[in-house]
Design an enzyme around this catalytic site. Sequence first.
Site, PDB file in Angstrom:
ATOM      1  N   TYR A 178      40.406  32.181  28.807  1.00 28.19           N
ATOM      2  CA  TYR A 178      39.337  32.555  27.873  1.00 28.19           C
ATOM      3  C   TYR A 178      38.371  33.570  28.487  1.00 28.19           C
ATOM      4  O   TYR A 178      37.323  33.824  27.916  1.00 28.19           O
ATOM      5  CB  TYR A 178      38.508  31.322  27.492  1.00 28.19           C
ATOM      6  CG  TYR A 178      39.281  30.146  26.972  1.00 28.19           C
ATOM      7  CD1 TYR A 178      40.063  30.270  25.820  1.00 28.19           C
ATOM      8  CD2 TYR A 178      39.196  28.902  27.582  1.00 28.19           C
ATOM      9  CE1 TYR A 178      40.746  29.170  25.321  1.00 28.19           C
ATOM     10  CE2 TYR A 178      39.877  27.806  27.081  1.00 28.19           C
ATOM     11  CZ  TYR A 178      40.648  27.946  25.953  1.00 28.19           C
ATOM     12  OH  TYR A 178      41.317  26.863  25.455  1.00 28.19           O
TER      13      TYR A 178
ATOM     14  N   CYS B  97      51.416  32.191  42.382  1.00 26.34           N
ATOM     15  CA  CYS B  97      52.109  33.469  42.344  1.00 26.34           C
ATOM     16  C   CYS B  97      52.114  34.011  40.929  1.00 26.34           C
ATOM     17  O   CYS B  97      53.106  33.941  40.194  1.00 26.34           O
ATOM     18  CB  CYS B  97      53.511  33.325  42.913  1.00 26.34           C
ATOM     19  SG  CYS B  97      53.408  33.167  44.696  1.00 26.34           S
TER      20      CYS B  97
END
Length: 404
Positions: free
Chosen positions: A306, A332
């Site tokens: 968000y 990753c």
Amino acid sequence: MSQTLSRQQLVSLAEQFGTPLYVYHAEKIKEQYETLSGAFSQVKARFFYACKALTNINILKYINRLGAGLDCVSINEVQLGLRAGFTPDRILFTPNCVDFDEIDAGRALGVTLNIDNISILEQFGNRYGGSYPICIRINPHIMGGGNYKISTGHIDSKFGISVHQLRHIERVVKTTGLHVKGLHMHTGSDIKDINVFLAGLEVMFGIAEHFPALDFIDLGSGFKVPYHEDDVRTDVAALGEKVAEAFRQYEQEQGRSLEVWFEPGKFLVSECGYFVVKCNVIKQTTATVFAGVNSGFNHLIRPMMYEAYHRIGNLSNPDGASRIYTVVGNICETDTFAWDRTLPEVREGDYLVFYNAGAYGFEMSSNFNSRLKPAEVLVLDGEPHLIRKRDEFEDLLRNQLEVL
Ligand SMILES: *Cc1c(COP(=O)(O)O)cnc(C)c1O
């Protein structure tokens, strides 16, 4: 008077329980609940904790003790609520796009059903008529919420039955004899402008006359709490005054008195939560200094999902000289918690904290990268209680069937 945990307390919890660690402060939840119930003391108000924000069973039990009800979005949340001691009359079930069977399971458990689509309304009416009173979720088409992803009242939203479909709702209600005891709206999260709620209330009052058996109007939630240093919170006291005035006026004009319901999630549990992590590495590149911590969006996804801002503190070197860091995780995948944050010098091994981590923190965590989910601790009356063990390696394989 505001309830907080000190840096020293958080450091000692990190040492006792390890990191990454979610810590919740019970008395802060109580303080928020009392602020809210105080603000609406002039109306017949009921509060249902929107438990999707944080469902640890101990949090649910604590909120049950405070006297609140529970707002659930899945049948499993309903079951958790019952397990925590909420009685069915204090549970509201507000699912979206679920199978009719799930609605029916809620009915069998005796909770208040909040129906948010015409097809389900029609099926329910055809099957049960007026024998099981229900609430209807209306989309009043009012824009609210911190950003588009957490706004639910707009024209493209999948939530609720459009207020423009009132005629169709009426047709279904009349034909099947449905007993409509409540009207509901929820326009989003992180709403600081109280006029959004008041405009919604006006829409609800405007259609209330079409539902003679109405007991309550549910204004949902979206109360904002401060995330930024200079942020504001929804002025619930001012909203309480205005809502009380509106209900008084409605009662005078229409001769009937309704309850007002709310479903606070974030407002109750955001600020009670602290997410404590450890700095693994300091990495200087050509463009920035990264502080890489032993967590990632697998544990706290709000910043990445968000673009949410969480205040960060350096718990173990609070008096260090100010430096500028980009705080990232160890996943990753780009998992940046914060760009260009001025923090007291962060050394490898320092404990950092993300504030306001109670709502939608642990709850949205995952095992991405085969990393383990953090432990959770509840501090109650100054005493820490481990309320969820840290995942162990074997948890990654739980439910997997090794067929090869
Ligand atoms: C998520 C949700 C809430 C809670 O929203 P907050 O912004 O956390 O207060 C309330 N009601 C419904 C129906 C929801 O889906």
